[in-house]
Design a protein around this motif. Sequence first.
Motif, PDB file in Angstrom:
ATOM      1  N   MET A 149     -10.058  -6.507   0.171  1.00 18.47           N
ATOM      2  CA  MET A 149      -9.666  -5.693  -1.094  1.00 18.47           C
ATOM      3  C   MET A 149      -8.763  -4.744  -0.816  1.00 18.47           C
ATOM      4  SD  MET A 149     -12.185  -4.454  -4.276  1.00 18.47           S
ATOM      5  CE  MET A 149     -13.283  -6.040  -4.030  1.00 18.47           C
ATOM      6  N   ARG A 150      -7.736  -4.394  -1.898  1.00 19.05           N
ATOM      7  CA  ARG A 150      -6.707  -3.422  -1.428  1.00 19.05           C
ATOM      8  C   ARG A 150      -6.677  -2.761  -2.858  1.00 19.05           C
ATOM      9  NH1 ARG A 150      -3.141  -6.641  -1.349  1.00 19.05           N
ATOM     10  NH2 ARG A 150      -3.613  -7.171   0.754  1.00 19.05           N
ATOM     11  N   ASP A 180       5.265  -5.294  -3.011  1.00 18.94           N
ATOM     12  CA  ASP A 180       4.664  -5.787  -1.703  1.00 18.94           C
ATOM     13  C   ASP A 180       3.093  -5.799  -1.575  1.00 18.94           C
ATOM     14  OD1 ASP A 180       4.939  -6.770   1.158  1.00 18.94           O
ATOM     15  OD2 ASP A 180       4.038  -4.978   1.385  1.00 18.94           O
ATOM     16  N   ALA A 181       2.549  -4.697  -1.939  1.00 20.42           N
ATOM     17  CA  ALA A 181       1.172  -4.519  -1.789  1.00 20.42           C
ATOM     18  C   ALA A 181       0.399  -5.288  -2.915  1.00 20.42           C
ATOM     19  CB  ALA A 181       0.590  -2.911  -2.090  1.00 20.42           C
ATOM     20  N   MET A 182       1.062  -5.616  -3.848  1.00 18.31           N
ATOM     21  CA  MET A 182       0.400  -6.326  -5.220  1.00 18.31           C
ATOM     22  C   MET A 182       0.385  -7.798  -4.495  1.00 18.31           C
ATOM     23  SD  MET A 182      -0.296  -4.571  -7.906  1.00 18.31           S
ATOM     24  CE  MET A 182      -0.142  -6.184  -9.270  1.00 18.31           C
ATOM     25  N   THR A 183       1.303  -8.151  -3.701  1.00 14.46           N
ATOM     26  CA  THR A 183       1.624  -9.779  -3.441  1.00 14.46           C
ATOM     27  C   THR A 183       0.962 -10.129  -2.091  1.00 14.46           C
ATOM     28  OG1 THR A 183       3.788  -9.275  -3.115  1.00 14.46           O
ATOM     29  CG2 THR A 183       3.145  -9.719  -5.361  1.00 14.46           C
ATOM     30  N   ARG A 184       0.460  -9.175  -1.314  1.00 15.61           N
ATOM     31  CA  ARG A 184       0.366  -9.716   0.134  1.00 15.61           C
ATOM     32  C   ARG A 184      -1.186 -10.275   0.205  1.00 15.61           C
ATOM     33  NH1 ARG A 184      -0.387  -3.550   2.394  1.00 15.61           N
ATOM     34  NH2 ARG A 184       1.940  -3.706   1.953  1.00 15.61           N
ATOM     35  N   GLY A 185      -1.655 -10.492  -0.820  1.00 16.33           N
ATOM     36  CA  GLY A 185      -2.904 -11.416  -0.690  1.00 16.33           C
ATOM     37  C   GLY A 185      -4.215 -10.603  -0.878  1.00 16.33           C
ATOM     38  N   GLY A 186      -5.140 -11.240  -1.470  1.00 17.47           N
ATOM     39  CA  GLY A 186      -6.466 -10.708  -1.586  1.00 17.47           C
ATOM     40  C   GLY A 186      -6.500 -10.048  -2.924  1.00 17.47           C
ATOM     41  N   ASP A 187      -7.875  -9.831  -3.430  1.00 19.56           N
ATOM     42  CA  ASP A 187      -7.918  -8.842  -4.697  1.00 19.56           C
ATOM     43  C   ASP A 187      -7.247  -7.405  -4.696  1.00 19.56           C
ATOM     44  OD1 ASP A 187      -9.419 -10.970  -5.276  1.00 19.56           O
ATOM     45  OD2 ASP A 187     -11.253  -9.839  -6.186  1.00 19.56           O
ATOM     46  N   VAL A 188      -6.633  -6.950  -5.692  1.00 18.32           N
ATOM     47  CA  VAL A 188      -6.276  -5.737  -5.764  1.00 18.32           C
ATOM     48  C   VAL A 188      -7.010  -4.987  -6.797  1.00 18.32           C
ATOM     49  CG1 VAL A 188      -3.882  -4.617  -6.453  1.00 18.32           C
ATOM     50  CG2 VAL A 188      -3.908  -6.520  -5.137  1.00 18.32           C
ATOM     51  N   LEU A 189      -7.156  -3.728  -6.437  1.00 16.25           N
ATOM     52  CA  LEU A 189      -7.441  -2.581  -7.529  1.00 16.25           C
ATOM     53  C   LEU A 189      -6.264  -1.788  -8.055  1.00 16.25           C
ATOM     54  CD1 LEU A 189     -10.462  -1.345  -5.896  1.00 16.25           C
ATOM     55  CD2 LEU A 189     -10.376  -3.236  -7.424  1.00 16.25           C
ATOM     56  N   LEU A 190      -6.178  -1.837  -9.039  1.00 17.93           N
ATOM     57  CA  LEU A 190      -4.758  -0.993  -9.555  1.00 17.93           C
ATOM     58  C   LEU A 190      -5.582   0.220 -10.236  1.00 17.93           C
ATOM     59  CD1 LEU A 190      -1.559  -0.549  -9.614  1.00 17.93           C
ATOM     60  CD2 LEU A 190      -1.997  -1.919 -12.049  1.00 17.93           C
ATOM     61  N   MET A 191      -5.210   1.853  -9.889  1.00 21.29           N
ATOM     62  CA  MET A 191      -5.993   2.784 -10.256  1.00 21.29           C
ATOM     63  C   MET A 191      -4.926   4.106 -10.865  1.00 21.29           C
ATOM     64  SD  MET A 191      -8.866   2.564  -7.382  1.00 21.29           S
ATOM     65  CE  MET A 191     -10.170   3.510  -8.221  1.00 21.29           C
ATOM     66  N   ASP A 192      -5.157   4.698 -11.840  1.00 22.88           N
ATOM     67  CA  ASP A 192      -4.542   5.713 -11.894  1.00 22.88           C
ATOM     68  C   ASP A 192      -5.398   7.034 -11.087  1.00 22.88           C
ATOM     69  OD1 ASP A 192      -3.140   4.991 -14.033  1.00 22.88           O
ATOM     70  OD2 ASP A 192      -4.416   5.414 -15.505  1.00 22.88           O
ATOM     71  N   ALA A 193      -4.534   7.732 -10.706  1.00 22.56           N
ATOM     72  CA  ALA A 193      -4.902   8.854  -9.599  1.00 22.56           C
ATOM     73  C   ALA A 193      -5.577  10.060 -10.421  1.00 22.56           C
ATOM     74  CB  ALA A 193      -3.443   9.246  -9.006  1.00 22.56           C
ATOM     75  N   ASP A 194      -5.152  10.312 -11.511  1.00 21.29           N
ATOM     76  CA  ASP A 194      -5.486  11.566 -12.260  1.00 21.29           C
ATOM     77  C   ASP A 194      -6.586  11.317 -13.113  1.00 21.29           C
ATOM     78  OD1 ASP A 194      -4.687   9.591 -14.310  1.00 21.29           O
ATOM     79  OD2 ASP A 194      -3.227  11.216 -15.195  1.00 21.29           O
ATOM     80  N   VAL A 195      -7.861  10.617 -12.303  1.00 20.62           N
ATOM     81  CA  VAL A 195      -9.234  10.485 -12.992  1.00 20.62           C
ATOM     82  C   VAL A 195     -10.159  10.918 -12.052  1.00 20.62           C
ATOM     83  CG1 VAL A 195     -10.827   8.770 -13.940  1.00 20.62           C
ATOM     84  CG2 VAL A 195      -8.347   8.437 -14.087  1.00 20.62           C
ATOM     85  N   LEU A 196     -11.070  11.905 -12.840  1.00 18.21           N
ATOM     86  CA  LEU A 196     -12.491  12.513 -12.052  1.00 18.21           C
ATOM     87  C   LEU A 196     -13.499  11.542 -12.440  1.00 18.21           C
ATOM     88  CD1 LEU A 196     -13.779  14.624 -10.370  1.00 18.21           C
ATOM     89  CD2 LEU A 196     -14.055  15.929 -12.406  1.00 18.21           C
ATOM     90  N   PHE A 226      -8.135  -1.199 -12.827  1.00 20.50           N
ATOM     91  CA  PHE A 226      -7.865  -2.845 -13.015  1.00 20.50           C
ATOM     92  C   PHE A 226      -8.451  -3.410 -11.627  1.00 20.50           C
ATOM     93  CE2 PHE A 226      -5.123  -0.798 -15.856  1.00 20.50           C
ATOM     94  CZ  PHE A 226      -5.454  -0.926 -17.078  1.00 20.50           C
ATOM     95  N   ARG A 227      -8.818  -4.534 -11.795  1.00 22.32           N
ATOM     96  CA  ARG A 227      -9.065  -5.461 -10.874  1.00 22.32           C
ATOM     97  C   ARG A 227      -8.242  -7.069 -10.926  1.00 22.32           C
ATOM     98  NH1 ARG A 227     -14.627  -6.987  -7.463  1.00 22.32           N
ATOM     99  NH2 ARG A 227     -13.982  -8.784  -6.037  1.00 22.32           N
ATOM    100  N   PHE A 228      -7.531  -7.346  -9.862  1.00 19.97           N
ATOM    101  CA  PHE A 228      -6.979  -8.586 -10.217  1.00 19.97           C
ATOM    102  C   PHE A 228      -7.166  -9.470  -8.833  1.00 19.97           C
ATOM    103  CE2 PHE A 228      -4.272  -5.278 -12.077  1.00 19.97           C
ATOM    104  CZ  PHE A 228      -4.645  -5.762 -13.545  1.00 19.97           C
ATOM    105  N   ASP A 229      -7.567 -10.813  -8.928  1.00 15.57           N
ATOM    106  CA  ASP A 229      -7.636 -11.646  -7.916  1.00 15.57           C
ATOM    107  C   ASP A 229      -6.082 -11.874  -7.211  1.00 15.57           C
ATOM    108  OD1 ASP A 229      -6.310 -13.607  -9.503  1.00 15.57           O
ATOM    109  OD2 ASP A 229      -8.273 -14.693  -9.885  1.00 15.57           O
ATOM    110  N   GLU A 230      -6.102 -12.495  -6.305  1.00 11.06           N
ATOM    111  CA  GLU A 230      -4.506 -12.903  -5.799  1.00 11.06           C
ATOM    112  C   GLU A 230      -3.627 -13.254  -6.485  1.00 11.06           C
ATOM    113  OE1 GLU A 230      -2.771 -15.225  -2.005  1.00 11.06           O
ATOM    114  OE2 GLU A 230      -4.848 -14.574  -1.738  1.00 11.06           O
ATOM    115  N   LYS A 231      -4.028 -14.693  -7.399  1.00  6.34           N
ATOM    116  CA  LYS A 231      -2.960 -15.209  -8.093  1.00  6.34           C
ATOM    117  C   LYS A 231      -2.784 -14.234  -9.457  1.00  6.34           C
ATOM    118  CE  LYS A 231      -3.915 -19.946  -7.183  1.00  6.34           C
ATOM    119  NZ  LYS A 231      -4.678 -21.193  -7.678  1.00  6.34           N
ATOM    120  N   THR A 232      -3.698 -13.728  -9.836  1.00  7.69           N
ATOM    121  CA  THR A 232      -3.297 -12.699 -11.197  1.00  7.69           C
ATOM    122  C   THR A 232      -2.487 -11.572 -10.660  1.00  7.69           C
ATOM    123  OG1 THR A 232      -5.433 -13.417 -11.991  1.00  7.69           O
ATOM    124  CG2 THR A 232      -4.327 -11.785 -13.360  1.00  7.69           C
TER     125      THR A 232
END
Length: 262
Positions: free
Chosen positions: A1-2, A103-119, A182-188
Motif C-alpha cells: 500500500m502506498r 507514476d505513483a498512482m499507477t505503479r501497482g497496489g492499493d493507493v491512499l490519496l490524502m490531503d496534507a493539511d489535516v490533524l 481516499f483509498r483505491f485498489d490498483e485498477k481504480t
Amino acid sequence: MRAIILAAGMGSRLAQPDGEQKPKCLLRFKDSTGDGSGDASLLERHLHFLKNAGVDEIVFVTGYKHEQIDAELAAIDWKPQTETMVNGEFTLGSVLSVHTARDAMTRGGDVLLMDADVLYDERIIDPLVAGGSVNRLLIDRDFEVGDEPVKLCVENGVPVELRKQVAAGLKYDTIGESVGFFRFDEKTAARLADIVADYVQTGRAKMPHEEAVRDLLLEQRHVFDIADVTGAPWIEIDFPNDVKRAADEVLPQLNPLRQFAG
C-alpha cells in the motif's frame, strides 16, 4: 500500500504573516504532555500514523516553498526514505498535483490519496487501511452545515455525490463530510489517473481533485466501501480559526505523539 500526500498548495486562505509563510503541512502542534515531545508538524504526524498502520511507501506532492518540506524531511530523517514529486504549477488546482503523482498512482497496489493539511488520529487512519485490497471512502456524519465541507452522499451503500454543493432533489439516505482521505485498489487508481490526465489535457487543471474523484464515483464501475468515522477527532486546516480549533479542540483528544515514535 502506498500513500500519496498532497502538500503543494499555497494555503492563501490561512493568511500567514509576511515572512512567516510556510506550507500548511509544516504547521506544528504541541500535545498535552507539555514537555515538547509531542511538538510535531502535520507532516511528521502523517509519517507516524502511516508507519504505525503498516504503510511505509510514502510520496509527498509538494510545490509552494517545497524546499521547506525537503528540509523538514531531512531533519526528521525518516526511514524508509519518503519520495517527493514537485508540482511546479501549484497555484492551479489540486487535480494537477494528482497528475504530478501519476507514476505513483499507477505503479501497482492499493493507493491512499490524502490531503496534507489535516490533524487527526488513529481512529481516522485505522479504518482506511484495514483489510485486503479495496476502494474506500471515509464519512463523518457530524459536520457543520455550510458551503465549505465537501459532502459525501450515500444511497443504499453506494456513493452518489461528492461535492461542496449538493443538488436539490438528490436522493440519498446518508450525508456527511468527506475526510479528504481516499483509498483505491490498483485498477481504480489507474482509472482515476486517466480521469485526472483528461482534466489536465482539456484545460481543467484549475479544478480540485475531488471533482475527478467524483467523476470516478459516478461512473459506478468500481465498488466502494464507506467507513463511518463519526466521533473520531480530525480537522482540515484552511483558515486561521481552524488553527485555533485544531489546538484547542482536536489536539487534546489525540494520544500524545511520543507514544507512536520509533
